[in-house]
Motif scaffolding. Structure first.
Motif, PDB file in Angstrom:
ATOM      1  N   HIS A 182      47.703  48.939 101.201  1.00 20.44           N
ATOM      2  CA  HIS A 182      49.176  48.659 101.390  1.00 20.44           C
ATOM      3  C   HIS A 182      49.574  48.421 102.720  1.00 20.44           C
ATOM      4  CE1 HIS A 182      49.502  49.965  97.411  1.00 20.44           C
ATOM      5  NE2 HIS A 182      48.804  51.119  97.656  1.00 20.44           N
ATOM      6  N   THR A 199      52.659  46.904 103.761  1.00 16.65           N
ATOM      7  CA  THR A 199      54.081  46.562 103.798  1.00 16.65           C
ATOM      8  C   THR A 199      54.444  47.537 104.830  1.00 16.65           C
ATOM      9  OG1 THR A 199      54.813  47.890 102.085  1.00 16.65           O
ATOM     10  CG2 THR A 199      54.016  45.675 101.435  1.00 16.65           C
ATOM     11  N   GLU A 207      57.342  49.058 104.641  1.00 15.04           N
ATOM     12  CA  GLU A 207      57.754  50.150 103.801  1.00 15.04           C
ATOM     13  C   GLU A 207      56.755  51.199 103.674  1.00 15.04           C
ATOM     14  OE1 GLU A 207      58.283  46.890 102.595  1.00 15.04           O
ATOM     15  OE2 GLU A 207      60.492  46.738 103.294  1.00 15.04           O
ATOM     16  N   GLU A 208      55.708  50.824 103.336  1.00 12.30           N
ATOM     17  CA  GLU A 208      54.291  51.621 103.064  1.00 12.30           C
ATOM     18  C   GLU A 208      54.193  52.390 104.253  1.00 12.30           C
ATOM     19  OE1 GLU A 208      52.866  53.076 100.468  1.00 12.30           O
ATOM     20  OE2 GLU A 208      54.408  51.823  99.182  1.00 12.30           O
ATOM     21  N   ASN A 248      55.996  52.845 106.832  1.00  9.37           N
ATOM     22  CA  ASN A 248      57.288  53.984 107.051  1.00  9.37           C
ATOM     23  C   ASN A 248      57.141  55.087 106.211  1.00  9.37           C
ATOM     24  OD1 ASN A 248      59.581  54.373 108.574  1.00  9.37           O
ATOM     25  ND2 ASN A 248      60.879  53.952 106.650  1.00  9.37           N
ATOM     26  N   LYS A 249      56.595  54.865 104.796  1.00 16.69           N
ATOM     27  CA  LYS A 249      56.575  56.069 104.103  1.00 16.69           C
ATOM     28  C   LYS A 249      55.468  56.928 104.446  1.00 16.69           C
ATOM     29  CE  LYS A 249      55.853  56.896  99.007  1.00 16.69           C
ATOM     30  NZ  LYS A 249      55.745  56.223  97.914  1.00 16.69           N
TER      31      LYS A 249
END
Length: 65
Positions: free
Chosen positions: A29, A31, A33-34, A36-37
């Protein structure tokens, strides 16, 4: 249990021993967002597959400093 939950549990347990275990995310992944997660769950580094040798070596050197 996924990697995020495992990481959160490790971070909780570390408090009992006053230590920090480096955790590296190895994922496909790519992205923001990933990434950051991963970081928000307590992981230290986010490496994207396929992993480049130089990125892994750099990460390990950073951990060891």
């Amino acid at each position: 249990m996924n990697g995020y939950e495992v990481t959160r549990q490790i971070r909780q347990e570390e408090k009992n021993y006053d230590l920090h275990i480096p955790i590296i995310t190895l994922t496909a992944h790519a992205t923001f967002e990933e990434e950051n997660k991963s970081i928000l769950s307590g992981m230290d580094f986010h490496l994207i597959k396929p992993i480049q040798d130089r990125d892994l070596i750099h990460t390990i050197i950073t951990i060891c400093q």
